[in-house]
Scaffold this motif. Structure first.
Motif, PDB file in Angstrom:
ATOM      1  N   ARG A 192      41.147  33.577  34.475  1.00  0.00           N
ATOM      2  CA  ARG A 192      41.056  34.967  34.931  1.00  0.00           C
ATOM      3  C   ARG A 192      39.880  35.682  34.274  1.00  0.00           C
ATOM      4  O   ARG A 192      39.132  36.414  34.931  1.00  0.00           O
ATOM      5  CB  ARG A 192      42.345  35.721  34.592  1.00  0.00           C
ATOM      6  CG  ARG A 192      43.457  35.541  35.606  1.00  0.00           C
ATOM      7  CD  ARG A 192      43.201  36.336  36.890  1.00  0.00           C
ATOM      8  NE  ARG A 192      43.258  37.771  36.676  1.00  0.00           N
ATOM      9  CZ  ARG A 192      44.343  38.507  36.859  1.00  0.00           C
ATOM     10  NH1 ARG A 192      45.441  37.943  37.291  1.00  0.00           N
ATOM     11  NH2 ARG A 192      44.309  39.793  36.649  1.00  0.00           N
ATOM     12  N   ARG A 241      36.532  34.361  35.620  1.00  0.00           N
ATOM     13  CA  ARG A 241      36.264  34.908  36.950  1.00  0.00           C
ATOM     14  C   ARG A 241      35.777  36.350  36.847  1.00  0.00           C
ATOM     15  O   ARG A 241      34.798  36.738  37.473  1.00  0.00           O
ATOM     16  CB  ARG A 241      37.528  34.825  37.806  1.00  0.00           C
ATOM     17  CG  ARG A 241      37.373  33.859  38.983  1.00  0.00           C
ATOM     18  CD  ARG A 241      38.511  34.031  39.950  1.00  0.00           C
ATOM     19  NE  ARG A 241      39.782  33.694  39.312  1.00  0.00           N
ATOM     20  CZ  ARG A 241      40.922  34.310  39.581  1.00  0.00           C
ATOM     21  NH1 ARG A 241      40.959  35.281  40.468  1.00  0.00           N
ATOM     22  NH2 ARG A 241      42.035  33.940  38.982  1.00  0.00           N
ATOM     23  N   ALA A 242      36.483  37.131  36.014  1.00  0.00           N
ATOM     24  CA  ALA A 242      36.119  38.538  35.845  1.00  0.00           C
ATOM     25  C   ALA A 242      34.685  38.658  35.321  1.00  0.00           C
ATOM     26  O   ALA A 242      33.895  39.487  35.761  1.00  0.00           O
ATOM     27  CB  ALA A 242      37.092  39.208  34.886  1.00  0.00           C
ATOM     28  N   ALA A 268      31.469  40.092  37.411  1.00  0.00           N
ATOM     29  CA  ALA A 268      30.839  41.311  36.929  1.00  0.00           C
ATOM     30  C   ALA A 268      29.311  41.254  36.982  1.00  0.00           C
ATOM     31  O   ALA A 268      28.656  42.282  36.933  1.00  0.00           O
ATOM     32  CB  ALA A 268      31.299  41.599  35.496  1.00  0.00           C
ATOM     33  N   ALA A 327      45.610  47.382  41.562  1.00  0.00           N
ATOM     34  CA  ALA A 327      44.607  46.324  41.474  1.00  0.00           C
ATOM     35  C   ALA A 327      43.655  46.583  40.312  1.00  0.00           C
ATOM     36  O   ALA A 327      43.334  47.729  40.013  1.00  0.00           O
ATOM     37  CB  ALA A 327      43.823  46.238  42.786  1.00  0.00           C
ATOM     38  N   GLY A 328      43.230  45.516  39.637  1.00  0.00           N
ATOM     39  CA  GLY A 328      42.240  45.659  38.579  1.00  0.00           C
ATOM     40  C   GLY A 328      42.821  45.828  37.196  1.00  0.00           C
ATOM     41  O   GLY A 328      42.086  45.839  36.221  1.00  0.00           O
ATOM     42  N   ASP A 329      44.124  45.939  37.087  1.00  0.00           N
ATOM     43  CA  ASP A 329      44.725  46.070  35.755  1.00  0.00           C
ATOM     44  C   ASP A 329      44.969  44.675  35.181  1.00  0.00           C
ATOM     45  O   ASP A 329      46.079  44.152  35.212  1.00  0.00           O
ATOM     46  CB  ASP A 329      46.026  46.861  35.834  1.00  0.00           C
ATOM     47  CG  ASP A 329      46.511  47.283  34.453  1.00  0.00           C
ATOM     48  OD1 ASP A 329      46.043  46.686  33.464  1.00  0.00           O
ATOM     49  OD2 ASP A 329      47.347  48.186  34.371  1.00  0.00           O
ATOM     50  N   THR A 330      43.918  44.090  34.661  1.00  0.00           N
ATOM     51  CA  THR A 330      43.985  42.706  34.174  1.00  0.00           C
ATOM     52  C   THR A 330      45.048  42.533  33.103  1.00  0.00           C
ATOM     53  O   THR A 330      45.870  41.611  33.177  1.00  0.00           O
ATOM     54  CB  THR A 330      42.621  42.275  33.599  1.00  0.00           C
ATOM     55  OG1 THR A 330      41.603  42.630  34.519  1.00  0.00           O
ATOM     56  CG2 THR A 330      42.598  40.787  33.351  1.00  0.00           C
ATOM     57  N   SER A 385      48.558  42.631  34.369  1.00  0.00           N
ATOM     58  CA  SER A 385      48.774  41.468  35.225  1.00  0.00           C
ATOM     59  C   SER A 385      49.025  40.216  34.389  1.00  0.00           C
ATOM     60  O   SER A 385      49.940  39.429  34.671  1.00  0.00           O
ATOM     61  CB  SER A 385      47.553  41.287  36.125  1.00  0.00           C
ATOM     62  OG  SER A 385      47.659  40.102  36.865  1.00  0.00           O
TER      63      SER A 385
END
Lengths: 174, 174
Positions: free
Chosen positions: A165, A168-169, A173, B136-139, B142
DNA sequence: CACCGCATGTAACGTGTTACATGATTCA
DNA sequence: TGAATCATGTAACACGTTACATGCGGTG
Protein backbone atom coordinates in the motif's frame (compact mmCIF):
# COMPACT_ATOMS: atom_id res chain seq x y z
CA UNK A 1 -10.06 -11.50 32.73
CA UNK A 2 -7.99 -14.40 31.45
CA UNK A 3 -6.27 -15.23 34.71
CA UNK A 4 -9.33 -14.62 36.80
CA UNK A 5 -11.58 -16.83 34.73
CA UNK A 6 -8.85 -19.33 34.13
CA UNK A 7 -8.34 -19.96 37.83
CA UNK A 8 -12.06 -20.04 38.37
CA UNK A 9 -12.45 -22.65 35.63
CA UNK A 10 -9.68 -24.78 37.08
CA UNK A 11 -11.31 -24.62 40.51
CA UNK A 12 -14.47 -26.05 38.99
CA UNK A 13 -12.64 -29.38 38.69
CA UNK A 14 -12.34 -29.47 42.45
CA UNK A 15 -10.67 -27.69 45.36
CA UNK A 16 -7.06 -26.67 44.78
CA UNK A 17 -4.41 -24.60 46.50
CA UNK A 18 -2.59 -21.63 45.07
CA UNK A 19 0.61 -23.14 43.88
CA UNK A 20 -1.26 -26.05 42.34
CA UNK A 21 -3.34 -23.61 40.31
CA UNK A 22 -0.24 -21.93 38.97
CA UNK A 23 1.17 -25.28 37.83
CA UNK A 24 -2.11 -26.38 36.28
CA UNK A 25 -2.55 -23.09 34.43
CA UNK A 26 0.94 -23.26 32.99
CA UNK A 27 0.67 -26.92 32.08
CA UNK A 28 -2.50 -26.32 30.06
CA UNK A 29 -0.95 -23.50 28.08
CA UNK A 30 2.32 -25.33 27.48
CA UNK A 31 4.18 -22.77 29.63
CA UNK A 32 3.44 -20.27 26.89
CA UNK A 33 2.11 -17.92 29.53
CA UNK A 34 4.05 -18.42 32.73
CA UNK A 35 2.04 -17.21 35.66
CA UNK A 36 3.67 -15.40 38.56
CA UNK A 37 2.63 -17.15 41.77
CA UNK A 38 2.03 -13.86 43.47
CA UNK A 39 -0.66 -13.07 40.97
CA UNK A 40 -2.43 -16.30 41.78
CA UNK A 41 -2.74 -15.29 45.40
CA UNK A 42 -3.81 -11.73 44.70
CA UNK A 43 -6.33 -12.97 42.17
CA UNK A 44 -7.65 -15.55 44.62
CA UNK A 45 -7.97 -12.81 47.26
CA UNK A 46 -9.99 -10.68 44.84
CA UNK A 47 -12.15 -13.63 43.84
CA UNK A 48 -12.78 -14.36 47.50
CA UNK A 49 -13.63 -10.73 48.16
CA UNK A 50 -16.18 -10.90 45.33
CA UNK A 51 -17.68 -14.13 46.61
CA UNK A 52 -16.67 -16.25 43.62
CA UNK A 53 -14.40 -18.57 45.57
CA UNK A 54 -14.09 -19.49 49.24
CA UNK A 55 -11.43 -20.99 51.42
CA UNK A 56 -12.08 -24.66 51.97
CA UNK A 57 -9.86 -25.82 54.81
CA UNK A 58 -6.64 -27.67 54.19
CA UNK A 59 -5.69 -30.81 52.35
CA UNK A 60 -3.86 -33.69 54.13
CA UNK A 61 -0.50 -31.95 53.51
CA UNK A 62 -1.70 -28.69 55.04
CA UNK A 63 -2.21 -26.66 51.84
CA UNK A 64 -4.79 -23.87 51.93
CA UNK A 65 -7.55 -25.05 49.65
CA UNK A 66 -9.94 -22.88 47.68
CA UNK A 67 -13.24 -23.95 46.18
CA UNK A 68 -15.60 -22.23 43.79
CA UNK A 69 -18.89 -20.92 45.19
CA UNK A 70 -22.32 -21.10 43.60
CA UNK A 71 -21.88 -17.56 42.32
CA UNK A 72 -18.49 -18.51 40.97
CA UNK A 73 -19.94 -21.50 39.16
CA UNK A 74 -22.52 -19.28 37.52
CA UNK A 75 -19.78 -16.86 36.51
CA UNK A 76 -17.78 -19.63 34.86
CA UNK A 77 -20.81 -20.99 33.06
CA UNK A 78 -21.44 -17.51 31.71
CA UNK A 79 -17.85 -17.32 30.59
CA UNK A 80 -18.07 -20.59 28.69
CA UNK A 81 -21.35 -19.62 27.09
CA UNK A 82 -20.15 -16.27 25.84
CA UNK A 83 -17.71 -15.66 23.02
CA UNK A 84 -14.57 -13.68 23.69
CA UNK A 85 -15.39 -10.18 22.55
CA UNK A 86 -13.36 -9.20 19.53
CA UNK A 87 -15.74 -6.66 17.99
CA UNK A 88 -14.56 -3.84 20.21
CA UNK A 89 -11.00 -4.95 19.74
CA UNK A 90 -8.36 -4.32 22.39
CA UNK A 91 -5.90 -1.58 21.50
CA UNK A 92 -3.33 -3.17 19.24
CA UNK A 93 -0.03 -1.45 19.81
CA UNK A 94 1.36 -2.43 16.43
CA UNK A 95 -1.66 -1.19 14.49
CA UNK A 96 -1.66 2.09 16.39
CA UNK A 97 2.05 2.45 15.86
CA UNK A 98 1.81 1.99 12.12
CA UNK A 99 -1.25 4.18 11.79
CA UNK A 100 0.70 6.96 13.44
CA UNK A 101 3.86 6.21 11.49
CA UNK A 102 2.24 6.64 8.08
CA UNK A 103 1.01 10.08 9.05
CA UNK A 104 4.03 11.53 10.80
CA UNK A 105 6.63 13.33 8.70
CA UNK A 106 9.67 12.53 10.84
CA UNK A 107 9.08 8.78 10.77
CA UNK A 108 10.00 6.33 8.05
CA UNK A 109 7.09 3.91 8.05
CA UNK A 110 8.96 1.53 5.76
CA UNK A 111 11.73 1.17 8.33
CA UNK A 112 9.21 0.43 11.05
CA UNK A 113 7.57 -2.14 8.80
CA UNK A 114 10.87 -3.80 7.98
CA UNK A 115 11.95 -4.10 11.57
CA UNK A 116 8.59 -5.44 12.66
CA UNK A 117 8.57 -7.99 9.88
CA UNK A 118 11.94 -9.34 10.93
CA UNK A 119 10.81 -9.58 14.53
CA UNK A 120 7.53 -11.27 13.65
CA UNK A 121 9.20 -13.84 11.41
CA UNK A 122 11.62 -14.59 14.22
CA UNK A 123 8.71 -15.00 16.64
CA UNK A 124 7.09 -17.33 14.12
CA UNK A 125 10.20 -19.48 14.08
CA UNK A 126 10.34 -19.52 17.86
CA UNK A 127 6.78 -20.76 18.07
CA UNK A 128 7.38 -23.42 15.46
CA UNK A 129 10.46 -24.63 17.28
CA UNK A 130 8.60 -24.70 20.57
CA UNK A 131 5.82 -26.69 18.97
CA UNK A 132 8.23 -29.31 17.70
CA UNK A 133 9.72 -29.65 21.17
CA UNK A 134 6.29 -30.34 22.63
CA UNK A 135 5.64 -33.79 24.11
CA UNK A 136 3.29 -35.72 21.85
CA UNK A 137 -0.33 -35.77 22.90
CA UNK A 138 -0.47 -32.38 24.60
CA UNK A 139 -3.39 -31.11 22.54
CA UNK A 140 -3.99 -27.96 24.58
CA UNK A 141 -0.41 -26.70 24.39
CA UNK A 142 -0.24 -27.59 20.72
CA UNK A 143 -3.35 -25.60 19.95
CA UNK A 144 -2.06 -22.63 21.91
CA UNK A 145 1.12 -22.56 19.85
CA UNK A 146 -0.93 -22.94 16.68
CA UNK A 147 -2.86 -19.85 17.71
CA UNK A 148 0.37 -17.89 17.98
CA UNK A 149 1.58 -19.26 14.65
CA UNK A 150 -1.64 -18.34 12.88
CA UNK A 151 -1.57 -14.87 14.42
CA UNK A 152 2.06 -14.28 13.49
CA UNK A 153 1.45 -15.45 9.92
CA UNK A 154 -1.46 -13.04 9.66
CA UNK A 155 0.73 -10.28 10.99
CA UNK A 156 3.38 -10.93 8.37
CA UNK A 157 0.74 -10.93 5.66
CA UNK A 158 -0.61 -7.66 6.97
CA UNK A 159 2.83 -6.08 7.12
CA UNK A 160 3.45 -7.06 3.50
CA UNK A 161 0.05 -5.67 2.62
CA UNK A 162 1.02 -2.38 4.30
CA UNK A 163 4.29 -2.30 2.41
CA UNK A 164 2.47 -2.74 -0.87
CA UNK A 165 0.00 0.00 0.00
CA UNK A 166 2.75 2.41 0.92
CA UNK A 167 4.74 1.63 -2.22
CA UNK A 168 1.70 2.22 -4.38
CA UNK A 169 0.98 5.50 -2.60
CA UNK A 170 4.59 6.56 -3.09
CA UNK A 171 4.63 5.78 -6.81
CA UNK A 172 1.18 7.24 -7.30
CA UNK A 173 2.40 10.47 -5.76
CA UNK A 174 5.14 11.09 -8.36
CA UNK B 1 1.92 1.43 26.31
CA UNK B 2 -0.06 2.19 23.18
CA UNK B 3 -1.77 5.27 24.49
CA UNK B 4 1.29 6.57 26.25
CA UNK B 5 3.58 6.24 23.25
CA UNK B 6 0.85 7.30 20.88
CA UNK B 7 0.35 10.62 22.65
CA UNK B 8 4.09 11.08 22.91
CA UNK B 9 4.49 10.48 19.18
CA UNK B 10 1.74 12.94 18.38
CA UNK B 11 3.37 15.56 20.59
CA UNK B 12 6.53 15.20 18.53
CA UNK B 13 4.74 16.98 15.71
CA UNK B 14 4.47 20.04 17.92
CA UNK B 15 2.79 21.26 21.11
CA UNK B 16 -0.82 20.23 21.53
CA UNK B 17 -3.48 20.36 24.20
CA UNK B 18 -5.35 17.42 25.68
CA UNK B 19 -8.55 17.44 23.73
CA UNK B 20 -6.63 17.95 20.50
CA UNK B 21 -4.60 14.83 21.23
CA UNK B 22 -7.71 12.80 21.73
CA UNK B 23 -9.10 13.92 18.37
CA UNK B 24 -5.81 13.33 16.58
CA UNK B 25 -5.41 9.86 18.07
CA UNK B 26 -8.91 8.84 17.06
CA UNK B 27 -8.62 10.35 13.60
CA UNK B 28 -5.48 8.34 12.85
CA UNK B 29 -7.03 5.07 13.90
CA UNK B 30 -10.31 5.71 12.08
CA UNK B 31 -12.17 5.88 15.42
CA UNK B 32 -11.46 2.18 15.75
CA UNK B 33 -10.14 2.85 19.22
CA UNK B 34 -12.08 5.71 20.73
CA UNK B 35 -10.05 7.31 23.47
CA UNK B 36 -11.69 8.53 26.64
CA UNK B 37 -10.63 12.14 27.20
CA UNK B 38 -10.07 11.46 30.86
CA UNK B 39 -7.39 8.99 29.97
CA UNK B 40 -5.58 11.59 27.91
CA UNK B 41 -5.26 13.84 30.92
CA UNK B 42 -4.25 11.09 33.32
CA UNK B 43 -1.70 9.82 30.81
CA UNK B 44 -0.35 13.31 30.28
CA UNK B 45 -0.05 13.73 34.05
CA UNK B 46 1.94 10.49 34.29
CA UNK B 47 4.12 11.48 31.34
CA UNK B 48 4.78 14.83 32.99
CA UNK B 49 5.59 13.13 36.29
CA UNK B 50 8.14 10.97 34.44
CA UNK B 51 9.66 13.93 32.67
CA UNK B 52 8.67 12.87 29.15
CA UNK B 53 6.43 15.85 28.49
CA UNK B 54 6.15 19.32 29.98
CA UNK B 55 3.51 22.00 30.13
CA UNK B 56 4.20 24.66 27.55
CA UNK B 57 2.00 27.64 28.33
CA UNK B 58 -1.21 28.32 26.48
CA UNK B 59 -2.13 28.76 22.87
CA UNK B 60 -3.92 31.96 21.65
CA UNK B 61 -7.28 30.44 22.62
CA UNK B 62 -6.10 29.64 26.15
CA UNK B 63 -5.64 25.88 25.81
CA UNK B 64 -3.11 24.23 28.12
CA UNK B 65 -0.33 23.12 25.79
CA UNK B 66 2.03 20.22 26.31
CA UNK B 67 5.33 19.65 24.57
CA UNK B 68 7.66 16.68 24.49
CA UNK B 69 10.94 16.95 26.41
CA UNK B 70 14.38 15.79 25.32
CA UNK B 71 13.90 12.61 27.35
CA UNK B 72 10.51 12.14 25.76
CA UNK B 73 11.98 12.54 22.29
CA UNK B 74 14.54 9.85 23.06
CA UNK B 75 11.78 7.60 24.35
CA UNK B 76 9.80 8.00 21.14
CA UNK B 77 12.84 7.38 18.98
CA UNK B 78 13.43 4.18 20.91
CA UNK B 79 9.83 3.21 20.36
CA UNK B 80 10.08 3.69 16.61
CA UNK B 81 13.35 1.82 16.41
CA UNK B 82 12.11 -1.22 18.31
CA UNK B 83 9.66 -3.81 17.07
CA UNK B 84 6.52 -4.45 19.05
CA UNK B 85 7.34 -7.48 21.15
CA UNK B 86 5.28 -10.49 20.11
CA UNK B 87 7.67 -13.23 21.20
CA UNK B 88 6.49 -13.14 24.79
CA UNK B 89 2.93 -12.79 23.62
CA UNK B 90 0.32 -11.08 25.75
CA UNK B 91 -2.14 -13.42 27.39
CA UNK B 92 -4.72 -14.29 24.79
CA UNK B 93 -8.01 -14.88 26.51
CA UNK B 94 -9.38 -16.98 23.69
CA UNK B 95 -6.36 -19.27 23.50
CA UNK B 96 -6.34 -19.76 27.25
CA UNK B 97 -10.06 -20.40 27.24
CA UNK B 98 -9.82 -23.11 24.61
CA UNK B 99 -6.74 -24.67 26.13
CA UNK B 100 -8.68 -25.05 29.35
CA UNK B 101 -11.84 -26.15 27.58
CA UNK B 102 -10.22 -29.12 25.84
CA UNK B 103 -8.97 -30.44 29.16
CA UNK B 104 -11.97 -29.93 31.38
CA UNK B 105 -14.54 -32.71 31.55
CA UNK B 106 -17.59 -30.53 32.21
CA UNK B 107 -17.05 -28.30 29.20
CA UNK B 108 -17.98 -28.98 25.60
CA UNK B 109 -15.10 -27.49 23.67
CA UNK B 110 -16.97 -27.88 20.38
CA UNK B 111 -19.73 -25.63 21.68
CA UNK B 112 -17.23 -23.01 22.72
CA UNK B 113 -15.58 -23.22 19.31
CA UNK B 114 -18.90 -22.88 17.51
CA UNK B 115 -19.98 -19.83 19.45
CA UNK B 116 -16.64 -18.16 19.03
CA UNK B 117 -16.62 -18.83 15.31
CA UNK B 118 -19.99 -17.17 14.88
CA UNK B 119 -18.85 -14.15 16.87
CA UNK B 120 -15.58 -13.83 14.98
CA UNK B 121 -17.26 -14.06 11.59
CA UNK B 122 -19.67 -11.36 12.71
CA UNK B 123 -16.75 -9.19 13.82
CA UNK B 124 -15.14 -9.78 10.44
CA UNK B 125 -18.26 -8.52 8.71
CA UNK B 126 -18.39 -5.48 10.96
CA UNK B 127 -14.82 -4.56 10.09
CA UNK B 128 -15.43 -5.05 6.39
CA UNK B 129 -18.51 -2.86 6.55
CA UNK B 130 -16.62 -0.19 8.46
CA UNK B 131 -13.86 -0.28 5.91
CA UNK B 132 -16.29 0.30 3.05
CA UNK B 133 -17.76 3.28 4.89
CA UNK B 134 -14.32 4.86 5.20
CA UNK B 135 -13.66 8.13 3.35
CA UNK B 136 -11.31 7.50 0.43
CA UNK B 137 -7.66 8.33 1.01
CA UNK B 138 -7.54 7.63 4.73
CA UNK B 139 -4.61 5.23 4.52
CA UNK B 140 -4.00 4.94 8.24
CA UNK B 141 -7.59 4.05 9.14
CA UNK B 142 -7.78 1.67 6.22
CA UNK B 143 -4.67 -0.18 7.33
CA UNK B 144 -5.97 -0.39 10.88
CA UNK B 145 -9.14 -2.06 9.70
CA UNK B 146 -7.12 -4.37 7.49
CA UNK B 147 -5.17 -5.43 10.57
CA UNK B 148 -8.41 -6.37 12.29
CA UNK B 149 -9.63 -8.20 9.20
CA UNK B 150 -6.42 -10.18 8.85
CA UNK B 151 -6.47 -11.05 12.54
CA UNK B 152 -10.11 -12.13 12.47
CA UNK B 153 -9.50 -14.27 9.39
CA UNK B 154 -6.58 -15.94 11.12
CA UNK B 155 -8.77 -16.55 14.14
CA UNK B 156 -11.43 -18.25 12.05
CA UNK B 157 -8.81 -20.42 10.40
CA UNK B 158 -7.44 -21.33 13.80
CA UNK B 159 -10.88 -22.17 15.15
CA UNK B 160 -11.50 -24.47 12.18
CA UNK B 161 -8.10 -26.01 12.75
CA UNK B 162 -9.05 -26.66 16.38
CA UNK B 163 -12.33 -28.21 15.31
CA UNK B 164 -10.52 -30.57 12.97
CA UNK B 165 -8.03 -31.53 15.65
CA UNK B 166 -10.77 -32.25 18.14
CA UNK B 167 -12.76 -34.28 15.64
CA UNK B 168 -9.73 -36.35 14.78
CA UNK B 169 -8.96 -36.92 18.45
CA UNK B 170 -12.55 -37.96 19.03
CA UNK B 171 -12.62 -40.45 16.18
CA UNK B 172 -9.15 -41.70 17.01
CA UNK B 173 -10.27 -42.41 20.54
CA UNK B 174 -12.97 -44.91 19.55
C1' DC C 1 -33.88 27.98 27.21
C1' DA C 2 -31.93 23.52 26.62
C1' DC C 3 -28.78 20.87 24.54
C1' DC C 4 -24.52 19.60 22.49
C1' DG C 5 -19.56 19.80 21.59
C1' DC C 6 -15.35 21.55 23.43
C1' DA C 7 -12.18 21.61 27.26
C1' DT C 8 -9.82 20.37 31.73
C1' DG C 9 -9.51 17.82 35.09
C1' DT C 10 -10.28 14.28 39.60
C1' DA C 11 -11.52 9.94 41.95
C1' DA C 12 -12.12 5.29 42.25
C1' DC C 13 -11.54 0.92 40.58
C1' DG C 14 -9.97 -3.44 37.85
C1' DT C 15 -6.39 -6.25 36.10
C1' DG C 16 -1.83 -7.39 35.79
C1' DT C 17 3.25 -7.14 37.05
C1' DT C 18 7.40 -7.13 39.86
C1' DA C 19 9.80 -7.37 43.91
C1' DC C 20 10.12 -8.62 48.48
C1' DA C 21 9.62 -11.52 52.95
C1' DT C 22 9.22 -15.90 54.97
C1' DG C 23 9.43 -20.65 55.79
C1' DA C 24 9.37 -25.87 54.66
C1' DT C 25 11.21 -29.66 52.03
C1' DT C 26 14.22 -32.03 49.02
C1' DC C 27 18.45 -33.23 46.91
C1' DA C 28 23.30 -33.03 45.32
C1' DT D 1 25.70 -27.31 53.71
C1' DG D 2 23.87 -24.93 50.13
C1' DA D 3 20.73 -24.56 46.29
C1' DA D 4 16.43 -25.36 44.18
C1' DT D 5 11.69 -26.03 44.39
C1' DC D 6 7.44 -25.76 46.87
C1' DA D 7 4.35 -22.77 49.29
C1' DT D 8 1.89 -18.51 51.06
C1' DG D 9 1.53 -14.27 51.11
C1' DT D 10 2.22 -8.53 51.02
C1' DA D 11 3.36 -4.01 48.94
C1' DA D 12 3.86 -0.99 45.43
C1' DC D 13 3.16 0.22 40.99
C1' DA D 14 1.63 0.62 35.76
C1' DC D 15 -1.94 1.00 32.58
C1' DG D 16 -6.46 1.42 31.39
C1' DT D 17 -11.49 2.44 32.23
C1' DT D 18 -15.59 4.70 33.90
C1' DA D 19 -17.95 8.06 36.13
C1' DC D 20 -18.22 12.45 37.89
C1' DA D 21 -17.64 17.75 38.37
C1' DT D 22 -17.22 21.99 36.16
C1' DG D 23 -17.36 25.61 32.88
C1' DC D 24 -17.47 27.81 28.14
C1' DG D 25 -19.59 28.71 23.72
C1' DG D 26 -22.66 28.14 19.96
C1' DT D 27 -27.17 26.56 17.88
C1' DG D 28 -31.89 24.86 17.54
Amino acid sequence: MSVKHGLLALLCEGPRYGYELKSAFEARTGTTWPLNVGQVYTTLARLERDGLVARDGEDPEGHALYRVTATGTREVEDWWSQAVEREAPPRDELAIKLALAVGLPGVDARDVLQRQRTATVRALQTHTRKKKALPAGDTAASLVLDALVFAAEAEVRWLDHCEARLSRARNGAR
